[in-house]
Design an enzyme around this catalytic site. Structure first.
Site, PDB file in Angstrom:
ATOM      1  N   ASP A 191     -63.138  24.494  16.209  1.00 52.38           N
ATOM      2  CA  ASP A 191     -63.997  23.679  15.350  1.00 52.38           C
ATOM      3  C   ASP A 191     -65.412  24.207  15.168  1.00 52.38           C
ATOM      4  OD1 ASP A 191     -64.983  23.291  17.867  1.00 52.38           O
ATOM      5  OD2 ASP A 191     -65.162  21.115  17.707  1.00 52.38           O
ATOM      6  N   ARG A 222     -68.973  16.424  15.967  1.00 50.28           N
ATOM      7  CA  ARG A 222     -68.122  16.911  14.873  1.00 50.28           C
ATOM      8  C   ARG A 222     -68.500  16.237  13.567  1.00 50.28           C
ATOM      9  NH1 ARG A 222     -62.981  18.570  16.525  1.00 50.28           N
ATOM     10  NH2 ARG A 222     -62.489  18.466  14.306  1.00 50.28           N
ATOM     11  N   TYR A 251     -65.035  18.062  26.081  1.00 50.76           N
ATOM     12  CA  TYR A 251     -64.324  18.941  27.006  1.00 50.76           C
ATOM     13  C   TYR A 251     -64.538  18.363  28.394  1.00 50.76           C
ATOM     14  CZ  TYR A 251     -63.887  22.508  23.364  1.00 50.76           C
ATOM     15  OH  TYR A 251     -63.562  23.195  22.222  1.00 50.76           O
ATOM     16  N   PRO A 264     -62.758  28.011  25.260  1.00 51.03           N
ATOM     17  CA  PRO A 264     -63.303  27.649  23.950  1.00 51.03           C
ATOM     18  C   PRO A 264     -64.710  27.082  23.974  1.00 51.03           C
ATOM     19  CG  PRO A 264     -61.864  25.910  24.729  1.00 51.03           C
ATOM     20  CD  PRO A 264     -61.851  26.996  25.789  1.00 51.03           C
TER      21      PRO A 264
END
Length: 601
Positions: free
Chosen positions: A54, A242, A250, A328
């Site tokens: 993302d 986002r 996370y 990530p």
């Protein structure tokens, strides 16, 4: 039942995998006018699915001429915040800083947008150029020629790939034999292409296990819309804001909660998004966080691996997760993957057009494998710091806020993509670095605002360096209002027109299709005319720029100083088709450019 007949076809480049890396490759090639196909095993693309990668880094935003839609649809992260255990047993904020500690970034922030929406930007742009992803289609076998004469002929169809259409209609052939000149395997961490050629992944798996949840939270946490790193007694957590109100968490997981004791492997049945949120709630205390639903979730063990090779005889290439895997949380996976094929695509185009020898393709592995190895080393350190226990009064060996912040800032240039530097090769020559001391050869061209001589229109130089497969020749000519500077520029123009110059030798009938020449004068807008520049050095009226401010003094100026270029002697800066500085030369000695281009074209 599908018809079991085999049709045959021919293509210059077959791209396997329509994730970000494969789409970047196919998009770049079709935009360049090359003959390319792209296949994917998914029946629908991720636009209809949440989750996955993302984060788009600043260098990625600069690179691909698709920034407008990305900036419109995504969320921007400008600030990073840090939390550490507090005296009361909860957490407290220990600092805030720029999320992108890279002062030369044109876009000093990251953009977050779900992977499906990012893929849609490429898919929609490709569709406008007549290229669609073929799905659901999978490769069944691949064969590479063994005859040296075939392998060394850049125009031969050296690979044969058998494809299976998983959704063939009863009256359709479900099998196709594709003869391709080149194959790009952008088919993920479990790459079929990589396994077909027995390419090993070198590296190791860590003991760190993380869960990921995408939620629209209800919370009193004040930094929920900033990228936030939390170290707590309960473990660590990272917050990624986002698009819209969505937030990605996370969450560090205790291995004993998710590992199967019999196999010592992650058992996803032992965890759920609800459990991950419960863990996050403990980490957030004394702040509260709640969510009614989960858009997406997963769990993973951090592993760091790099493929032993990125190419087979410069005919079959792997890119993205197929050749490097890592955690990530630093936002590198999708960006590194797209940068792989951004590096490769223009080189394929040059070989396909007959502009360069096959040896040019060797620079793909040379440049990108070194980068991948550096990425893994960074990821090892960053993951260990982020997953480690925090330093407290009772744990002086833990990770302190200062340690984490120092690492965050030290690696800012690398993680943003801004500081990536390619080493010496036929396409990267630092012999005359001193002529443009602040433009690091092998790094991307620094952004700066110049104004057009013809109409004083301000432009960021990066907007004049699109990834259109052309080399950009930036002629910093000094003050073109000065007779001496004009004389030197005219001499350069005369030399470029000679039959044995690189410009004519490699430019063919129309050198502007290979080279884009832009002249940058240090003259002021009040007295400069674009016609001061010889026609050879102004292939279009828009190709003459001034190192001056706009009409209101709000932008531009001091570009020569910013780049470390002498305002009298000037210099020629060659920018590669992927936006990286390839070589710098003196205006008075284009023999250096003859040698540079003669080395691979």
């Amino acid at each position: 039942m599908p018809v079991h007949t085999v049709k045959e076809s021919y293509v210059d480049v077959l791209v396997i995998g329509a994730g970000p890396s494969g789409l970047m490759c196919a998009h770049a090639l079709v935009r360049a006018g090359e003959n390319v196909r792209i296949i994917d095993q998914r029946r629908v693309h991720l636009h209809f699915m949440a989750g996955h990668a993302d984060g788009i880094q600043p260098r990625t935003i600069e690179s691909y001429a698709l920034a407008d839609r990305l900036l419109r649809e995504g969320s921007q992260m400008h600030m990073a915040t840090f939390y550490h255990p507090s005296a009361n047993g909860g957490i407290e904020r220990t600092g805030r800083t720029a999320d992108v500690p890279a002062p030369t970034a044109r876009f000093p922030f990251k953009v977050t947008l779900n992977q499906g929406a990012i893929e849609a930007i490429f898919i929609d742009s490709m569709a406008a150029m007549g290229l669609e992803v073929e799905r659901p289609v999978v490769p069944a076998s691949i064969q590479l020629a063994t005859d040296e004469s075939v392998l060394k002929n850049p125009h031969s169809y050296a690979t044969t790939v058998v494809l299976r259409n998983l959704a063939a209609e009863p009256d359709q052939a479900d099998t196709e034999m594709v003869h391709a000149k080149y194959v790009v395997g952008a088919d993920g961490a479990h790459s079929w292409i990589r396994k077909s050629f027995n390419i090993n992944m070198d590296g190791a798996q860590t003991d760190f296990i993380w869960g990921v949840i995408d939620i629209t939270p209800t919370t009193d946490f004040p930094d929920i819309r900033n990228r936030t790193a939390i170290h707590s007694h309960n473990g660590s957590c990272m917050i990624i804001p986002r698009e819209g109100d969505v937030v990605r968490l996370y969450v560090q997981v205790d291995p004993s909660d998710v590992l199967d004791p019999m196999t010592d492997r992650v058992d996803k049945a032992r965890v759920s998004p609800e459990k991950l949120l419960q863990t996050a709630k403990k980490t957030f205390w004394p702040y509260k966080i709640h969510a009614e639903k989960f858009d997406w979730w997963t769990i993973y063990i951090i592993g760091q691996r790099v493929a032993a090779q990125f190419a087979v005889h410069e005919r079959v290439f792997i890119a993205g997760d197929a050749c490097h895997t890592h955690s990530p949380k630093a936002g590198q996976g999708m960006n590194a993957s797209m940068s792989d094929t951004h590096n490769l695509a223009w080189k394929l185009a040059y070989v396909l057009r007959g502009w360069a020898d096959l040896s040019l393709l060797e620079t793909y592995e040379f440049e990108r494998r070194k980068y991948a190895q550096e990425l893994i080393e960074f990821d090892k350190q960053f993951s260990a710091l982020f997953s480690g226990k925090p330093r407290t009064q009772n744990n002086q060996d833990g990770v302190s806020h200062e340690q984490f912040l120092d690492a965050f800032n030290a690696y800012g240039g690398f993680t943003s993509g801004i500081g990536v530097q390619y080493g010496a090769s036929p396409i990267t020559n630092a012999q005359h670095q001193h002529l443009a001391s602040n433009l690091v050869i092998g790094e991307r061209m620094l952004p700066h605002v110049f104004i057009r001589a013809a109409d004083a229109h301000p432009f960021n130089i990066q907007d004049m360096l699109p990834a259109d497969t052309r080399f950009k020749l930036l002629v910093f000519a000094g003050d073109t209002g000065d007779p001496c500077a004009r004389s030197r520029l005219q001499k350069l123009a005369d030399e470029l027109e000679m039959a044995d110059s690189f410009y004519v030798r490699f430019g063919g009938r129309d050198p502007t299709q290979v080279f884009d020449l832009i002249t940058v004068s240090s003259a002021t807008k009040e007295r400069a005319d674009y016609t001061d520049v010889p026609p050879m050095c102004r292939t279009h009226w828009s190709k003459v720029l001034l190192d001056d401010t706009d009409m209101f003094g709000r932008a531009g100026g001091r570009g020569y100083d910013t780049y470390g270029i002498d305002s009298v002697k000037g210099a020629i800066v060659v920018v590669r088709p992927d936006g990286y500085v390839g070589v710098v030369a003196s205006i008075d000695n284009i023999a250096d450019l003859d040698a540079y281009f003669g080395g691979f074209m």
